[in-house]
Design an enzyme around this catalytic site. Structure first.
Site, PDB file in Angstrom:
ATOM      1  N   GLU A  16      -3.122 -27.131   6.483  1.00  0.00           N
ATOM      2  CA  GLU A  16      -2.990 -26.283   7.674  1.00  0.00           C
ATOM      3  C   GLU A  16      -2.481 -27.089   8.865  1.00  0.00           C
ATOM      4  OE1 GLU A  16      -3.028 -23.184   7.716  1.00  0.00           O
ATOM      5  OE2 GLU A  16      -3.996 -22.696   5.837  1.00  0.00           O
ATOM      6  N   TYR A  99      -7.411 -20.253  14.222  1.00  0.00           N
ATOM      7  CA  TYR A  99      -6.716 -19.943  12.977  1.00  0.00           C
ATOM      8  C   TYR A  99      -7.103 -20.918  11.853  1.00  0.00           C
ATOM      9  CZ  TYR A  99      -3.279 -20.284   9.389  1.00  0.00           C
ATOM     10  OH  TYR A  99      -2.718 -20.384   8.161  1.00  0.00           O
ATOM     11  N   ASP A 117      -2.548 -15.564  11.190  1.00  0.00           N
ATOM     12  CA  ASP A 117      -1.416 -16.465  11.420  1.00  0.00           C
ATOM     13  C   ASP A 117      -0.184 -15.625  11.801  1.00  0.00           C
ATOM     14  OD1 ASP A 117      -0.573 -15.303   9.067  1.00  0.00           O
ATOM     15  OD2 ASP A 117      -0.002 -17.187   8.107  1.00  0.00           O
TER      16      ASP A 117
END
Ligand code: SF4
Length: 331
Positions: A16, A99, A117
């Site tokens: 991520e 997120y 996202d």
């Protein structure tokens, strides 16, 4: 993608962070490189900082790398190498926003958290016809609340993966509406608003900066320094920098070199003054030249500048702006 279906919070976190502001194809290479060099959080935490920056070189947004190091050390030392298991605790770690925290909590720990996202913003904005700006605080609240309401509480990880994939594969920026199962209900499709949703804020103003680098070479060694300022390329290395607010040619650059006494008293040989190079960053356009001087004497320079051998330059992490020049000139 290797991180699909991944349950290890370390690998999810790494993917991520790498994928923020990075295309998947580019991020994949870096992810594989990191996993092979640092297979777990302890190995990342114990690695030499310079080696981590070297692995990150070329990805940009170096504050991500700085935060990655801080969080790896924190998890390794204070959590015995185990990522905390809830959204609220994960979000307290450096460099982890809502997120990323939701992605780790949902994918690794199956917590009931909606992941929002860019793909999810697009899908929700279009299907529900939401015109709120996705980069405004209010807009983010609206989308998070809706995403939370829609989440399948029994299968949060599967649901999150599905809606993200739907946005990446079907409801893309140029969507495949003909094949879409939602076309009879989709507000954007029914009202011809596909390309006006989601709504983003005004375009950011790009600041132009001129970076003129001077490569001082003395006996096959180059003068370099590490960037510690609160600015772009934090912690990366660079040659001697002359920043100007307009283009500098050879005359202006040499005038500054002499004024700063960078070349010492015995003079120098000008090897070249390069054409203008440039690099576009998200908020800045960097332009400038590279001037290489061969010195006859080692000058007295400030204490943050040190000399490294030409064949050791490859061990240091430089910004892409400098690397493109080094490669072109075969320095
Ligand atoms: S109909 Fe088109 S715009 Fe609407 S959700 Fe499907 S792909 Fe997206």
């Amino acid at each position: 993608m290797p991180w699909k279906g991944e349950k290890d919070p370390y690998k999810i976190w790494l993917s991520e962070i790498i994928l923020q502001q990075t295309r998947v194809e580019q991020g994949l290479k870096y992810y594989e490189k990191f996993i092979s060099a640092f297979p777990d959080v302890h190995q990342l935490a114990n690695a030499h900082e310079q080696s981590i920056y070297k692995h990150w070189e070329g990805l940009g947004y170096y504050s991500r790398c700085k935060n990655l190091i801080v969080t790896a050390r924190n998890v390794s030392e204070n959590f015995n190498g185990k990522f905390p298991g809830t959204y609220d605790e994960i979000k307290k770690l450096k460099g982890i926003g809502p997120y990323t925290a939701a992605a780790i909590a949902s994918f690794a720990f199956n917590e009931n958290r909606a992941v929002v996202d860019g793909n999810v913003f697009r899908v929700l904005a279009r299907i529900f016809g939401i015109g709120d700006r996705i980069d405004s605080t209010e807009g983010k609240k609206t989308f998070s609340a809706l995403a939370g309401k829609l989440l399948d509480a029994k299968n949060p990880a599967l649901y999150n993966q599905a809606i993200m994939d739907f946005g990446a594969i079907v409801c893309k920026p140029v969507p495949m509406c003909k094949q879409c199962p939602f076309k009879q209900k989709c507000e954007a499709f029914l009202n011809d608003k596909i390309f006006s949703l989601p709504v983003k804020g005004k375009r950011v103003l790009i600041k132009k900066r001129w970076f003129n680098y001077v490569l001082l070479e003395y006996k096959q060694k180059f003068a370099v320094r590490q960037r510690h300022e609160k600015d772009i390329w934090h912690n990366l290395f660079e040659f001697l920098l002359l920043e100007s607010n307009k283009e500098f040619g050879k005359k202006e650059i040499l005038k500054e070199v002499n004024k700063k006494n960078w070349a010492g008293a015995n003079g120098y040989e000008i090897e070249y003054v390069s054409p203008v190079f440039s690099q576009q960053l998200s908020h800045q356009l960097i332009k400038g030249r590279f001037t290489k001087l061969k010195l006859y004497q080692k000058p007295e320079l400030s204490s943050d500048i040190f000399w490294i051998r030409k064949n050791e330059l490859k061990n240091y992490a430089f910004p892409m702006f400098i690397n493109q020049h080094l490669r072109k000139m075969n320095v």
